[in-house]
Design a protein around this motif. Sequence first.
Motif, PDB file in Angstrom:
ATOM      1  N   GLU A  76       0.810  -1.229   0.000  1.00 22.55           N
ATOM      2  CA  GLU A  76       0.000   0.000   0.000  1.00 22.55           C
ATOM      3  C   GLU A  76       0.844   1.281   0.000  1.00 22.55           C
ATOM      4  OE1 GLU A  76      -2.355  -3.303   1.977  1.00 22.55           O
ATOM      5  OE2 GLU A  76      -0.337  -2.511   2.197  1.00 22.55           O
ATOM      6  N   PRO A  77       1.818   1.437   0.913  1.00 27.00           N
ATOM      7  CA  PRO A  77       2.623   2.664   0.858  1.00 27.00           C
ATOM      8  C   PRO A  77       3.507   2.736  -0.386  1.00 27.00           C
ATOM      9  CG  PRO A  77       3.386   1.240   2.641  1.00 27.00           C
ATOM     10  CD  PRO A  77       2.138   0.634   2.096  1.00 27.00           C
ATOM     11  N   LEU A  78       3.910   1.582  -0.904  1.00 26.09           N
ATOM     12  CA  LEU A  78       4.692   1.568  -2.142  1.00 26.09           C
ATOM     13  C   LEU A  78       3.846   2.106  -3.299  1.00 26.09           C
ATOM     14  CD1 LEU A  78       6.343  -1.958  -1.807  1.00 26.09           C
ATOM     15  CD2 LEU A  78       7.421   0.254  -1.346  1.00 26.09           C
ATOM     16  N   TYR A  79       2.583   1.700  -3.331  1.00 29.93           N
ATOM     17  CA  TYR A  79       1.657   2.157  -4.372  1.00 29.93           C
ATOM     18  C   TYR A  79       1.452   3.671  -4.280  1.00 29.93           C
ATOM     19  CZ  TYR A  79      -2.546   2.179  -7.309  1.00 29.93           C
ATOM     20  OH  TYR A  79      -3.463   2.418  -8.307  1.00 29.93           O
ATOM     21  N   GLU A  80       1.284   4.169  -3.074  1.00 30.92           N
ATOM     22  CA  GLU A  80       1.109   5.617  -2.892  1.00 30.92           C
ATOM     23  C   GLU A  80       2.327   6.384  -3.400  1.00 30.92           C
ATOM     24  OE1 GLU A  80       0.072   6.566   1.142  1.00 30.92           O
ATOM     25  OE2 GLU A  80      -1.589   5.130   1.147  1.00 30.92           O
ATOM     26  N   GLN A  81       3.518   5.906  -3.071  1.00 24.18           N
ATOM     27  CA  GLN A  81       4.747   6.566  -3.522  1.00 24.18           C
ATOM     28  C   GLN A  81       4.890   6.488  -5.043  1.00 24.18           C
ATOM     29  OE1 GLN A  81       7.258   8.368  -1.908  1.00 24.18           O
ATOM     30  NE2 GLN A  81       5.634   8.435  -0.385  1.00 24.18           N
ATOM     31  N   ALA A  82       4.571   5.339  -5.621  1.00 26.74           N
ATOM     32  CA  ALA A  82       4.657   5.181  -7.074  1.00 26.74           C
ATOM     33  C   ALA A  82       3.686   6.125  -7.775  1.00 26.74           C
ATOM     34  CB  ALA A  82       4.385   3.730  -7.458  1.00 26.74           C
ATOM     35  N   GLN A  83       2.485   6.284  -7.224  1.00 24.35           N
ATOM     36  CA  GLN A  83       1.516   7.214  -7.813  1.00 24.35           C
ATOM     37  C   GLN A  83       2.027   8.654  -7.739  1.00 24.35           C
ATOM     38  OE1 GLN A  83      -2.085   6.130  -5.586  1.00 24.35           O
ATOM     39  NE2 GLN A  83      -3.020   5.695  -7.582  1.00 24.35           N
TER      40      GLN A  83
END
Length: 94
Positions: A76-83
């Motif tokens: 989840e935090p990886l996805y937020e950073q990638a976005q």
Amino acid sequence: MTLVGQLVDVTGVEVVGEYRLRLTFADGTVGDVDFTDHVWRGVLEPLRDPAFFARVEVDEEAGTIAWPGGLDMAPEPLYEQAQAHPAPPAAARS
């Protein structure tokens, strides 16, 4: 009330610099995640070694990134950073 981040599996990982990863997610999102300033402690302390950090792989079963020895990160935090830091898909960089 805190909202839980969207759960989207990591499907690809590429090391693009020391402590920098380009992640691809199941929904097509591609983005860079920079861990340059991260302080690795506790169970994640082995990631301090750039050579070990670069051994990252996709754990398809867990839908995230992982390292030898069972180290992994929540997607989840990886996805937020990638976005927040979009990157072109691999086909667009060719």
